[in-house]
Design a protein around this motif. Structure first.
Motif, PDB file in Angstrom:
ATOM      1  N   MET A   1       0.860  -1.187   0.000  1.00 41.59           N
ATOM      2  CA  MET A   1       0.000   0.000   0.000  1.00 41.59           C
ATOM      3  C   MET A   1       0.891   1.230   0.000  1.00 41.59           C
ATOM      4  O   MET A   1       1.808   1.331   0.815  1.00 41.59           O
ATOM      5  CB  MET A   1      -0.903   0.044   1.230  1.00 41.59           C
ATOM      6  CG  MET A   1      -1.743   1.321   1.320  1.00 41.59           C
ATOM      7  SD  MET A   1      -2.735   1.434   2.832  1.00 41.59           S
ATOM      8  CE  MET A   1      -4.058   0.289   2.418  1.00 41.59           C
ATOM      9  N   ILE A   2       0.597   2.139  -0.924  1.00 43.29           N
ATOM     10  CA  ILE A   2       1.255   3.435  -0.908  1.00 43.29           C
ATOM     11  C   ILE A   2       0.211   4.492  -0.574  1.00 43.29           C
ATOM     12  O   ILE A   2      -0.938   4.403  -0.997  1.00 43.29           O
ATOM     13  CB  ILE A   2       1.969   3.759  -2.240  1.00 43.29           C
ATOM     14  CG1 ILE A   2       1.007   3.693  -3.424  1.00 43.29           C
ATOM     15  CG2 ILE A   2       3.168   2.843  -2.448  1.00 43.29           C
ATOM     16  CD1 ILE A   2       1.604   4.243  -4.710  1.00 43.29           C
ATOM     17  N   VAL A   3       0.619   5.467   0.220  1.00 47.19           N
ATOM     18  CA  VAL A   3      -0.268   6.563   0.621  1.00 47.19           C
ATOM     19  C   VAL A   3       0.400   7.853   0.171  1.00 47.19           C
ATOM     20  O   VAL A   3       1.498   8.175   0.616  1.00 47.19           O
ATOM     21  CB  VAL A   3      -0.499   6.570   2.146  1.00 47.19           C
ATOM     22  CG1 VAL A   3      -1.508   7.658   2.523  1.00 47.19           C
ATOM     23  CG2 VAL A   3      -0.955   5.198   2.638  1.00 47.19           C
ATOM     24  N   GLY A   4      -0.271   8.556  -0.736  1.00 42.90           N
ATOM     25  CA  GLY A   4       0.358   9.750  -1.290  1.00 42.90           C
ATOM     26  C   GLY A   4      -0.622  10.790  -1.764  1.00 42.90           C
ATOM     27  O   GLY A   4      -1.692  10.970  -1.171  1.00 42.90           O
ATOM     28  N   HIS A   5      -0.261  11.435  -2.861  1.00 40.67           N
ATOM     29  CA  HIS A   5      -0.912  12.673  -3.296  1.00 40.67           C
ATOM     30  C   HIS A   5      -1.264  12.643  -4.783  1.00 40.67           C
ATOM     31  O   HIS A   5      -0.631  11.958  -5.567  1.00 40.67           O
ATOM     32  CB  HIS A   5       0.042  13.850  -3.060  1.00 40.67           C
ATOM     33  CG  HIS A   5       0.645  13.874  -1.699  1.00 40.67           C
ATOM     34  ND1 HIS A   5       0.089  14.576  -0.654  1.00 40.67           N
ATOM     35  CD2 HIS A   5       1.753  13.259  -1.193  1.00 40.67           C
ATOM     36  CE1 HIS A   5       0.838  14.406   0.435  1.00 40.67           C
ATOM     37  NE2 HIS A   5       1.854  13.610   0.129  1.00 40.67           N
ATOM     38  N   ASN A   6      -2.240  13.460  -5.129  1.00 37.95           N
ATOM     39  CA  ASN A   6      -2.539  13.743  -6.535  1.00 37.95           C
ATOM     40  C   ASN A   6      -1.723  14.952  -6.960  1.00 37.95           C
ATOM     41  O   ASN A   6      -1.315  15.737  -6.100  1.00 37.95           O
ATOM     42  CB  ASN A   6      -4.039  14.037  -6.697  1.00 37.95           C
ATOM     43  CG  ASN A   6      -4.799  12.772  -7.021  1.00 37.95           C
ATOM     44  OD1 ASN A   6      -4.233  11.745  -7.346  1.00 37.95           O
ATOM     45  ND2 ASN A   6      -6.109  12.859  -6.924  1.00 37.95           N
ATOM     46  N   PRO A   7      -1.479  15.096  -8.239  1.00 38.39           N
ATOM     47  CA  PRO A   7      -2.010  14.319  -9.357  1.00 38.39           C
ATOM     48  C   PRO A   7      -1.236  13.025  -9.637  1.00 38.39           C
ATOM     49  O   PRO A   7      -1.661  12.204 -10.432  1.00 38.39           O
ATOM     50  CB  PRO A   7      -1.900  15.274 -10.540  1.00 38.39           C
ATOM     51  CG  PRO A   7      -0.693  16.097 -10.229  1.00 38.39           C
ATOM     52  CD  PRO A   7      -0.702  16.274  -8.728  1.00 38.39           C
ATOM     53  N   GLY A   8      -0.106  12.835  -8.970  1.00 37.43           N
ATOM     54  CA  GLY A   8       0.745  11.696  -9.256  1.00 37.43           C
ATOM     55  C   GLY A   8       0.083  10.341  -9.119  1.00 37.43           C
ATOM     56  O   GLY A   8       0.335   9.430  -9.917  1.00 37.43           O
ATOM     57  N   LEU A   9      -0.789  10.190  -8.096  1.00 44.22           N
ATOM     58  CA  LEU A   9      -1.429   8.885  -7.907  1.00 44.22           C
ATOM     59  C   LEU A   9      -2.418   8.567  -9.025  1.00 44.22           C
ATOM     60  O   LEU A   9      -2.465   7.437  -9.513  1.00 44.22           O
ATOM     61  CB  LEU A   9      -2.116   8.807  -6.541  1.00 44.22           C
ATOM     62  CG  LEU A   9      -1.176   8.805  -5.334  1.00 44.22           C
ATOM     63  CD1 LEU A   9      -1.979   8.685  -4.040  1.00 44.22           C
ATOM     64  CD2 LEU A   9      -0.130   7.705  -5.428  1.00 44.22           C
ATOM     65  N   GLU A  10      -3.215   9.557  -9.437  1.00 41.85           N
ATOM     66  CA  GLU A  10      -4.140   9.318 -10.557  1.00 41.85           C
ATOM     67  C   GLU A  10      -3.360   8.988 -11.825  1.00 41.85           C
ATOM     68  O   GLU A  10      -3.752   8.092 -12.580  1.00 41.85           O
ATOM     69  CB  GLU A  10      -5.040  10.539 -10.789  1.00 41.85           C
ATOM     70  CG  GLU A  10      -6.103  10.703  -9.746  1.00 41.85           C
ATOM     71  CD  GLU A  10      -6.997  11.904 -10.002  1.00 41.85           C
ATOM     72  OE1 GLU A  10      -6.709  12.724 -10.904  1.00 41.85           O
ATOM     73  OE2 GLU A  10      -8.014  12.033  -9.286  1.00 41.85           O
ATOM     74  N   GLU A  11      -2.265   9.695 -12.045  1.00 42.88           N
ATOM     75  CA  GLU A  11      -1.437   9.437 -13.220  1.00 42.88           C
ATOM     76  C   GLU A  11      -0.822   8.032 -13.156  1.00 42.88           C
ATOM     77  O   GLU A  11      -0.723   7.344 -14.168  1.00 42.88           O
ATOM     78  CB  GLU A  11      -0.338  10.496 -13.331  1.00 42.88           C
ATOM     79  CG  GLU A  11      -0.890  11.878 -13.629  1.00 42.88           C
ATOM     80  CD  GLU A  11       0.136  12.984 -13.447  1.00 42.88           C
ATOM     81  OE1 GLU A  11       1.298  12.698 -13.048  1.00 42.88           O
ATOM     82  OE2 GLU A  11      -0.214  14.150 -13.690  1.00 42.88           O
ATOM     83  N   LEU A  12      -0.429   7.597 -11.969  1.00 47.38           N
ATOM     84  CA  LEU A  12       0.125   6.255 -11.793  1.00 47.38           C
ATOM     85  C   LEU A  12      -0.908   5.184 -12.135  1.00 47.38           C
ATOM     86  O   LEU A  12      -0.614   4.227 -12.857  1.00 47.38           O
ATOM     87  CB  LEU A  12       0.616   6.068 -10.355  1.00 47.38           C
ATOM     88  CG  LEU A  12       1.156   4.677 -10.018  1.00 47.38           C
ATOM     89  CD1 LEU A  12       2.477   4.427 -10.732  1.00 47.38           C
ATOM     90  CD2 LEU A  12       1.310   4.531  -8.504  1.00 47.38           C
ATOM     91  N   ILE A  13      -2.127   5.349 -11.628  1.00 45.85           N
ATOM     92  CA  ILE A  13      -3.194   4.390 -11.916  1.00 45.85           C
ATOM     93  C   ILE A  13      -3.450   4.314 -13.419  1.00 45.85           C
ATOM     94  O   ILE A  13      -3.570   3.226 -13.984  1.00 45.85           O
ATOM     95  CB  ILE A  13      -4.480   4.754 -11.142  1.00 45.85           C
ATOM     96  CG1 ILE A  13      -4.264   4.567  -9.631  1.00 45.85           C
ATOM     97  CG2 ILE A  13      -5.662   3.921 -11.625  1.00 45.85           C
ATOM     98  CD1 ILE A  13      -5.350   5.176  -8.772  1.00 45.85           C
ATOM     99  N   THR A  14      -3.523   5.461 -14.065  1.00 45.03           N
ATOM    100  CA  THR A  14      -3.747   5.484 -15.512  1.00 45.03           C
ATOM    101  C   THR A  14      -2.599   4.793 -16.247  1.00 45.03           C
ATOM    102  O   THR A  14      -2.829   3.988 -17.154  1.00 45.03           O
ATOM    103  CB  THR A  14      -3.895   6.936 -16.010  1.00 45.03           C
ATOM    104  OG1 THR A  14      -5.008   7.539 -15.345  1.00 45.03           O
ATOM    105  CG2 THR A  14      -4.103   6.989 -17.511  1.00 45.03           C
ATOM    106  N   GLN A  15      -1.367   5.082 -15.839  1.00 45.79           N
ATOM    107  CA  GLN A  15      -0.209   4.475 -16.497  1.00 45.79           C
ATOM    108  C   GLN A  15      -0.214   2.958 -16.323  1.00 45.79           C
ATOM    109  O   GLN A  15       0.046   2.218 -17.267  1.00 45.79           O
ATOM    110  CB  GLN A  15       1.081   5.056 -15.928  1.00 45.79           C
ATOM    111  CG  GLN A  15       2.329   4.459 -16.562  1.00 45.79           C
ATOM    112  CD  GLN A  15       3.587   5.138 -16.070  1.00 45.79           C
ATOM    113  OE1 GLN A  15       3.589   6.315 -15.741  1.00 45.79           O
ATOM    114  NE2 GLN A  15       4.674   4.391 -16.021  1.00 45.79           N
TER     115      GLN A  15
END
Length: 163
Positions: free
Chosen positions: A105-119
């Motif tokens: 589990m990683i706990v972090g911030h947007n926009p990076g997390l949304e971009e990670l999921i999309t990637q």
């Protein structure tokens, strides 16, 4: 196969405009949503082997509330690389995770997390505060995780959708 749980920090407080962004705590909704997401983790058997959180106060407090409600017995690893991380930063960090960890589990911030999921999935997903995404990754070792790795989105939960 490895499982990645992507959790955005809970809603933060803006009540003190002089406070540095890194130091912002959770507001009332943020404090409420962490335990709700932790109960979901326990209910759906999503218990991580490793939890890595941004060192920002709001992310750390979210991680602590989630793992307490989930009854996670391990430690929370705080890592400054998750503070405002790009997908490349997060992938680099994940490649260093111990190999016997099946679920991270990683706990972090947007926009990076949304971009990670999309990637990782090819599926754009919104990740409001305290939302959780579960991604199955077709890798045997975390060190094998690449920008081109394509996982499968298995679940996506938002606190406001929980009873």
């Amino acid at each position: 196969m490895k499982t990645l749980l992507v959790l955005r920090h809970g809603k933060s407080s803006w009540s003190d405009p002089a406070l540095d962004d890194h130091e912002r705590p959770l507001n009332k909704r943020g404090r409420r949503d962490g335990p709700r997401m932790g109960k979901l983790v326990r209910k759906y058997g999503l218990m991580p082997d490793v939890v890595i959180s941004s060192h920002a106060v709001r992310a750390r407090l979210t991680a602590e509330a989630v793992v307490q409600a989930a009854r996670y017995a391990g430690e929370i690893l705080l890592d400054q690389r998750l503070y405002m991380a790009s997908p490349a930063d997060t992938l680099s960090l994940l490649r260093t995770v111990r190999e016997n960890a099946e679920t991270v589990m990683i706990v972090g911030h947007n926009p990076g997390l949304e971009e990670l999921i999309t990637q990782l999935t090819g599926e754009p997903q919104d990740l409001p505060t305290a939302a959780l995404a579960q991604i199955a990754l077709p890798i045997e070792q975390w060190r094998d995780l690449k920008p081109s790795t394509r996982g499968t989105l298995l679940g996506h939960w938002r606190p406001k959708e929980l009873a």
